[in-house]
Design a protein around this motif. Structure first.
Motif, PDB file in Angstrom:
ATOM      1  N   ALA A 222     -23.920  17.300  18.065  1.00 52.03           N
ATOM      2  CA  ALA A 222     -25.231  17.624  17.239  1.00 52.03           C
ATOM      3  C   ALA A 222     -26.218  16.810  17.563  1.00 52.03           C
ATOM      4  CB  ALA A 222     -24.802  17.229  15.857  1.00 52.03           C
ATOM      5  N   ARG A 223     -27.554  17.382  17.436  1.00 51.42           N
ATOM      6  CA  ARG A 223     -28.729  16.333  17.648  1.00 51.42           C
ATOM      7  C   ARG A 223     -28.658  15.203  16.667  1.00 51.42           C
ATOM      8  NH1 ARG A 223     -33.450  21.245  18.605  1.00 51.42           N
ATOM      9  NH2 ARG A 223     -32.571  21.617  20.857  1.00 51.42           N
ATOM     10  N   PRO A 224     -28.883  14.067  17.162  1.00 55.69           N
ATOM     11  CA  PRO A 224     -28.473  12.588  16.206  1.00 55.69           C
ATOM     12  C   PRO A 224     -29.837  12.786  15.466  1.00 55.69           C
ATOM     13  CG  PRO A 224     -29.134  12.038  18.558  1.00 55.69           C
ATOM     14  CD  PRO A 224     -29.016  13.542  18.362  1.00 55.69           C
ATOM     15  N   ALA A 225     -29.680  12.250  13.851  1.00 57.09           N
ATOM     16  CA  ALA A 225     -30.495  11.959  13.009  1.00 57.09           C
ATOM     17  C   ALA A 225     -31.473  10.742  13.595  1.00 57.09           C
ATOM     18  CB  ALA A 225     -30.290  11.882  11.515  1.00 57.09           C
ATOM     19  N   PRO A 226     -32.780  10.314  13.156  1.00 54.90           N
ATOM     20  CA  PRO A 226     -33.281   9.182  13.604  1.00 54.90           C
ATOM     21  C   PRO A 226     -32.526   7.910  12.839  1.00 54.90           C
ATOM     22  CG  PRO A 226     -34.937  11.080  12.769  1.00 54.90           C
ATOM     23  CD  PRO A 226     -33.561  11.256  12.422  1.00 54.90           C
ATOM     24  N   GLY A 227     -32.774   6.817  13.627  1.00 57.01           N
ATOM     25  CA  GLY A 227     -32.322   5.694  13.224  1.00 57.01           C
ATOM     26  C   GLY A 227     -31.182   4.995  14.051  1.00 57.01           C
ATOM     27  N   TRP A 228     -30.640   3.933  13.605  1.00 63.28           N
ATOM     28  CA  TRP A 228     -29.374   3.364  14.088  1.00 63.28           C
ATOM     29  C   TRP A 228     -28.101   4.179  14.395  1.00 63.28           C
ATOM     30  CZ3 TRP A 228     -29.253  -1.819  16.002  1.00 63.28           C
ATOM     31  CH2 TRP A 228     -30.105  -2.587  15.648  1.00 63.28           C
ATOM     32  N   LEU A 229     -27.669   4.054  15.364  1.00 60.74           N
ATOM     33  CA  LEU A 229     -26.126   4.729  15.617  1.00 60.74           C
ATOM     34  C   LEU A 229     -25.156   3.631  15.634  1.00 60.74           C
ATOM     35  CD1 LEU A 229     -27.021   6.474  19.150  1.00 60.74           C
ATOM     36  CD2 LEU A 229     -26.929   7.426  16.786  1.00 60.74           C
ATOM     37  N   ARG A 230     -24.056   4.208  15.114  1.00 65.17           N
ATOM     38  CA  ARG A 230     -22.662   3.481  15.330  1.00 65.17           C
ATOM     39  C   ARG A 230     -21.817   3.811  16.351  1.00 65.17           C
ATOM     40  NH1 ARG A 230     -21.355   4.655   9.317  1.00 65.17           N
ATOM     41  NH2 ARG A 230     -22.979   6.369  10.034  1.00 65.17           N
ATOM     42  N   VAL A 231     -21.211   2.936  17.050  1.00 69.16           N
ATOM     43  CA  VAL A 231     -20.338   3.272  18.373  1.00 69.16           C
ATOM     44  C   VAL A 231     -19.147   2.526  18.197  1.00 69.16           C
ATOM     45  CG1 VAL A 231     -20.581   3.246  20.710  1.00 69.16           C
ATOM     46  CG2 VAL A 231     -22.595   3.411  19.566  1.00 69.16           C
ATOM     47  N   SER A 232     -18.182   3.328  18.443  1.00 72.25           N
ATOM     48  CA  SER A 232     -16.720   2.806  18.377  1.00 72.25           C
ATOM     49  C   SER A 232     -16.010   2.970  19.941  1.00 72.25           C
ATOM     50  CB  SER A 232     -15.944   3.320  17.239  1.00 72.25           C
ATOM     51  OG  SER A 232     -14.772   2.698  17.114  1.00 72.25           O
ATOM     52  N   HIS A 233     -15.436   2.126  20.502  1.00 71.48           N
ATOM     53  CA  HIS A 233     -14.499   2.344  21.501  1.00 71.48           C
ATOM     54  C   HIS A 233     -13.214   1.797  21.412  1.00 71.48           C
ATOM     55  CE1 HIS A 233     -17.935   2.203  25.039  1.00 71.48           C
ATOM     56  NE2 HIS A 233     -18.063   3.279  23.906  1.00 71.48           N
ATOM     57  N   ARG A 234     -12.143   2.800  21.724  1.00 68.18           N
ATOM     58  CA  ARG A 234     -10.776   2.115  21.688  1.00 68.18           C
ATOM     59  C   ARG A 234      -9.981   2.613  22.737  1.00 68.18           C
ATOM     60  NH1 ARG A 234      -9.034   0.986  16.308  1.00 68.18           N
ATOM     61  NH2 ARG A 234     -10.146   1.657  14.872  1.00 68.18           N
ATOM     62  N   THR A 235      -9.158   1.999  23.149  1.00 70.44           N
ATOM     63  CA  THR A 235      -8.225   2.065  24.171  1.00 70.44           C
ATOM     64  C   THR A 235      -6.455   2.082  23.569  1.00 70.44           C
ATOM     65  OG1 THR A 235      -7.368   2.028  26.513  1.00 70.44           O
ATOM     66  CG2 THR A 235      -7.706   0.000  25.365  1.00 70.44           C
ATOM     67  N   TRP A 250     -21.575   7.690  16.005  1.00 70.94           N
ATOM     68  CA  TRP A 250     -22.165   8.252  14.610  1.00 70.94           C
ATOM     69  C   TRP A 250     -23.506   8.129  14.304  1.00 70.94           C
ATOM     70  CZ3 TRP A 250     -18.446  10.713  10.920  1.00 70.94           C
ATOM     71  CH2 TRP A 250     -17.156  10.810  11.636  1.00 70.94           C
ATOM     72  N   ASP A 251     -24.155   8.927  13.591  1.00 75.18           N
ATOM     73  CA  ASP A 251     -25.736   8.876  13.470  1.00 75.18           C
ATOM     74  C   ASP A 251     -25.895   8.209  12.105  1.00 75.18           C
ATOM     75  OD1 ASP A 251     -25.463  10.961  11.696  1.00 75.18           O
ATOM     76  OD2 ASP A 251     -26.773  12.620  12.941  1.00 75.18           O
ATOM     77  N   SER A 252     -27.079   8.187  11.661  1.00 75.28           N
ATOM     78  CA  SER A 252     -27.379   7.495  10.472  1.00 75.28           C
ATOM     79  C   SER A 252     -27.060   8.627   9.188  1.00 75.28           C
ATOM     80  CB  SER A 252     -29.011   7.221  10.552  1.00 75.28           C
ATOM     81  OG  SER A 252     -29.711   8.467  10.669  1.00 75.28           O
ATOM     82  N   ALA A 253     -26.744   9.749   9.556  1.00 74.68           N
ATOM     83  CA  ALA A 253     -26.575  10.701   8.692  1.00 74.68           C
ATOM     84  C   ALA A 253     -25.143  10.873   8.475  1.00 74.68           C
ATOM     85  CB  ALA A 253     -27.251  11.918   9.129  1.00 74.68           C
ATOM     86  N   ASP A 254     -24.224   9.922   8.968  1.00 76.91           N
ATOM     87  CA  ASP A 254     -22.675   9.972   8.855  1.00 76.91           C
ATOM     88  C   ASP A 254     -22.130  11.198   9.421  1.00 76.91           C
ATOM     89  OD1 ASP A 254     -22.115   7.387   7.816  1.00 76.91           O
ATOM     90  OD2 ASP A 254     -21.761   8.201   5.988  1.00 76.91           O
ATOM     91  N   ARG A 255     -22.862  11.653  10.612  1.00 73.50           N
ATOM     92  CA  ARG A 255     -22.258  12.757  11.550  1.00 73.50           C
ATOM     93  C   ARG A 255     -21.560  12.196  12.584  1.00 73.50           C
ATOM     94  NH1 ARG A 255     -26.668  16.687  12.686  1.00 73.50           N
ATOM     95  NH2 ARG A 255     -27.486  14.933  13.185  1.00 73.50           N
ATOM     96  N   LEU A 256     -20.625  12.573  13.313  1.00 71.79           N
ATOM     97  CA  LEU A 256     -19.991  12.411  14.630  1.00 71.79           C
ATOM     98  C   LEU A 256     -20.662  13.231  15.638  1.00 71.79           C
ATOM     99  CD1 LEU A 256     -17.697  11.115  16.345  1.00 71.79           C
ATOM    100  CD2 LEU A 256     -16.243  13.057  15.854  1.00 71.79           C
ATOM    101  N   VAL A 257     -21.788  12.517  16.302  1.00 68.72           N
ATOM    102  CA  VAL A 257     -22.627  13.506  17.180  1.00 68.72           C
ATOM    103  C   VAL A 257     -22.192  13.287  18.544  1.00 68.72           C
ATOM    104  CG1 VAL A 257     -24.609  13.185  15.385  1.00 68.72           C
ATOM    105  CG2 VAL A 257     -24.042  11.325  17.180  1.00 68.72           C
TER     106      VAL A 257
END
Length: 269
Positions: A222-235, A250-257
């Motif tokens: 999806a097109r991300p909402a304005p604002g900070w992103l949250r990024v998570s990496h795992r292995t 994840w964007d500021s609207a709590d969507r997995l973008v």
């Protein structure tokens, strides 16, 4: 630094149909080459101008053939199939006689897709930004080795930064808040960079150093909402001198973008 720094760094000049000239910025160097996410976004920018009416990446798979260096580069794109709602495209990035990256991608218009998000995924839980550790706290020698750290604000979850003081958790997990310089709001092309912006998740296994990407597949949802992103990496797996890195954005609207998986080499001792 200006508010249009990112746009300058991924800018292209079209020389012929499907042919683009780029100038890869030395501000995105890390370890032994130019950051793979920045390269993918630059290619993604060219692909977004290849199929009329289909500007957005939906799925992009890239194979990294050799390390890119700052300076001129040529991006060649071609349409494999242009259907009603999506187009299958291909691209190659070259510097001189050296092939750097080859890409296969599906593009469309995220604004015209059905708004029917259904997910069991849960957004990463991060402390408030004022309680996180900024990438600006990195030692000078680290910032010199990785000037890309000056391109963005990255605020690490305190539970995921033990590797920075010689005490990795061993869980293979790093997560952070993320925003480009100049408070530049995210867009779909930028997400191709974000999935490869954090330090290699191998750091949390105590394996420090440059981890060259072999292959990376990104899905932009999806097109991300304005604002900070949250990024998570795992292995979860290390085998044959390689590890996988799974990313969620994840964007500021709590969507997995955006989501991605890449296969990378373990850092050399």
């Amino acid at each position: 630094m200006t508010i249009i720094e990112w746009d300058d760094h991924v800018a292209l000049t079209q020389s012929a149909p499907g042919e683009f000239a780029a100038s890869l910025s030395d501000g995105w160097v890390v370890g032994g080459g130019v950051n793979g996410g920045y390269l993918l976004a630059t290619i993604g920018n060219a692909l977004g101008r290849t199929a009329p009416g289909k500007p957005d990446p939906l799925s992009v798979s890239a194979y990294y053939l050799s390390a890119a260096v700052p300076g001129p580069a040529t991006i060649s794109t071609r349409v494999i199939r242009d259907g009603g709602s999506v187009a299958t495209l291909a691209a190659d990035l070259e510097q001189g006689d050296e092939s750097r990256i080859t890409v296969l991608a599906t593009y469309g218009d995220l604004g015209r897709l059905p708004d029917d998000v259904r997910t069991t995924a849960e957004p990463p839980v991060l402390p408030p930004r004022e309680e996180c550790f900024s990438n600006s706290m990195a030692p000078p020698e680290v910032r010199e080795m990785a000037p890309l750290m000056d391109r963005f604000d990255m605020l690490f979850d305190p539970a995921c930064v033990g590797w920075a003081v010689g005490a990795p958790s061993g869980e293979g997990h790093i997560q952070a808040w993320f925003r480009l310089n100049g408070e530049r709001d995210p867009d779909p092309i930028q997400l191709l960079m974000v999935v490869d912006a954090l330090p290699p998740v191998s750091f949390d296994l105590g394996l420090m150093g440059w981890a060259p990407t072999l292959e990376l597949t990104a899905h932009v949802r999806a097109r991300p909402a304005p604002g900070w992103l949250r990024v998570s990496h795992r292995t979860r797996n290390v085998a044959g001198g390689m590890f996988e890195e799974d990313c969620e954005v994840w964007d500021s609207a709590d969507r997995l973008v955006a989501q991605s998986r890449q296969l990378a080499r373990l850092p050399r001792p």
